[in-house]
Scaffold this motif. Structure first.
Motif, short mmCIF file in Angstrom:
data_model
loop_
_atom_site.label_atom_id
_atom_site.label_comp_id
_atom_site.label_asym_id
_atom_site.label_seq_id
_atom_site.Cartn_x
_atom_site.Cartn_y
_atom_site.Cartn_z
N LYS A 23 -14.94 46.77 91.79
CA LYS A 23 -15.04 47.66 90.81
C LYS A 23 -15.26 48.93 91.07
CE LYS A 23 -17.63 47.74 86.58
NZ LYS A 23 -18.58 47.43 85.67
N HIS A 24 -15.95 49.52 91.97
CA HIS A 24 -16.32 50.96 92.35
C HIS A 24 -15.68 51.27 93.80
CE1 HIS A 24 -18.90 51.61 88.85
NE2 HIS A 24 -19.62 50.40 89.43
N LEU A 25 -15.15 52.45 93.70
CA LEU A 25 -14.74 52.93 95.17
C LEU A 25 -16.01 53.28 96.09
CD1 LEU A 25 -12.19 53.82 96.79
CD2 LEU A 25 -12.68 56.03 95.78
N MET A 26 -16.97 53.65 95.48
CA MET A 26 -18.10 54.05 96.58
C MET A 26 -18.63 52.81 97.31
SD MET A 26 -19.56 56.60 97.28
CE MET A 26 -21.27 56.89 98.21
N LEU A 27 -18.58 51.74 96.56
CA LEU A 27 -18.85 50.50 97.27
C LEU A 27 -18.22 49.98 98.12
CD1 LEU A 27 -20.45 48.20 94.15
CD2 LEU A 27 -21.60 49.51 96.16
N LEU A 75 -12.66 60.09 97.03
CA LEU A 75 -13.82 59.87 95.88
C LEU A 75 -13.99 61.00 95.18
CD1 LEU A 75 -15.93 57.82 94.84
CD2 LEU A 75 -17.52 58.69 96.48
N VAL A 76 -14.21 62.27 95.59
CA VAL A 76 -14.38 63.28 94.95
C VAL A 76 -12.91 63.86 94.04
CG1 VAL A 76 -14.68 65.83 95.02
CG2 VAL A 76 -16.23 64.59 96.27
N LEU A 78 -10.82 61.59 92.85
CA LEU A 78 -10.87 60.66 91.94
C LEU A 78 -11.67 60.89 90.83
CD1 LEU A 78 -9.34 57.76 91.23
CD2 LEU A 78 -11.31 56.74 92.07
N VAL A 79 -13.01 61.25 91.23
CA VAL A 79 -14.14 61.57 90.11
C VAL A 79 -13.57 62.59 89.35
CG1 VAL A 79 -16.29 62.41 89.72
CG2 VAL A 79 -15.89 60.30 91.27
N ARG A 80 -13.22 63.78 90.16
CA ARG A 80 -12.75 64.86 89.29
C ARG A 80 -11.34 64.87 88.20
NH1 ARG A 80 -13.29 70.16 93.14
NH2 ARG A 80 -15.31 70.20 93.38
N SER A 81 -10.52 63.72 88.79
CA SER A 81 -9.31 63.51 87.88
C SER A 81 -9.47 62.43 87.07
CB SER A 81 -8.07 63.19 88.81
OG SER A 81 -8.45 62.06 89.44
N GLN A 82 -10.32 61.48 86.99
CA GLN A 82 -10.26 60.34 86.30
C GLN A 82 -11.80 60.31 85.53
OE1 GLN A 82 -8.07 58.20 85.51
NE2 GLN A 82 -6.67 59.16 87.01
N GLY A 83 -12.74 61.02 86.42
CA GLY A 83 -14.19 61.23 85.61
C GLY A 83 -14.95 59.90 86.09
N ASN A 84 -14.42 59.02 86.66
CA ASN A 84 -15.20 58.03 87.09
C ASN A 84 -14.55 57.37 88.49
OD1 ASN A 84 -12.96 56.38 86.47
ND2 ASN A 84 -13.80 55.74 84.86
N ASP A 85 -15.30 56.24 89.31
CA ASP A 85 -14.75 55.99 90.29
C ASP A 85 -14.63 54.58 90.39
OD1 ASP A 85 -17.57 54.97 90.15
OD2 ASP A 85 -17.88 54.97 92.30
N TYR A 86 -13.93 54.10 89.15
CA TYR A 86 -13.59 52.60 89.21
C TYR A 86 -12.27 52.74 89.75
CZ TYR A 86 -16.94 52.23 85.52
OH TYR A 86 -18.24 52.03 84.58
#
Length: 95
Positions: A23-27, A75-76, A78-86
Motif C-alpha cells: 500500500k504505502h511507499l514509506m513502509l 518519496l518526496v 511522489l507526494v508532490r506529484s500525486q498527493g499521497n504515497d500509495y
C-alpha cells in the motif's frame, strides 16, 4: 552462533514485510532500511570474527545513506506529484 540465527531471523522477517507491503511507499522504504541494518550487523560481526578491516563497513554505511536519501527523494517527488504515497498511484508513464 545464536546471534547469527537472530540476525538471519531478523533479515527474513524484513524480507517478509517488504514482500507483503503493497500500500504505502514509506513502509517499503522502512523495511528496506531494516534489512540493510540487519545486513550491516551481520557484516560487522563477520568482519570482527575473521579479523577483517572494518573500513569496509564504513563504506557500506556510506552507500546505505545514499540509498536512503535516494528513497526519500523518490518519496518526496511522489507526494508532490500525486498527493499521497500509495504504491498503486505510481506509474512509469508519470515519471
Amino acid at each position: 552462533m545464536l546471534l547469527d540465527y537472530v540476525i538471519l531471523f531478523s533479515m527474513l522477517s524484513g524480507i517478509i514485510v517488504f514482500c507483503s507491503t503493497r500500500k504505502h511507499l514509506m513502509l517499503s522504504l522502512l523495511s528496506l532500511e531494516y534489512m540493510v541494518l540487519c545486513l550491516f550487523l551481520f557484516l560487522f560481526i563477520v568482519m570482527l570474527n575473521y579479523g577483517g578491516e572494518l573500513y569496509f563497513t564504513l563504506i557500506f554505511l556510506v552507500f546505505t545513506v545514499c540509498e536512503g536519501a535516494l528513497g526519500l527523494s523518490i518519496l518526496v517527488s511522489l507526494v508532490r506529484s500525486q498527493g499521497n504515497d500509495y504504491l498503486s498511484s505510481m506509474s512509469i508513464l508519470s515519471w
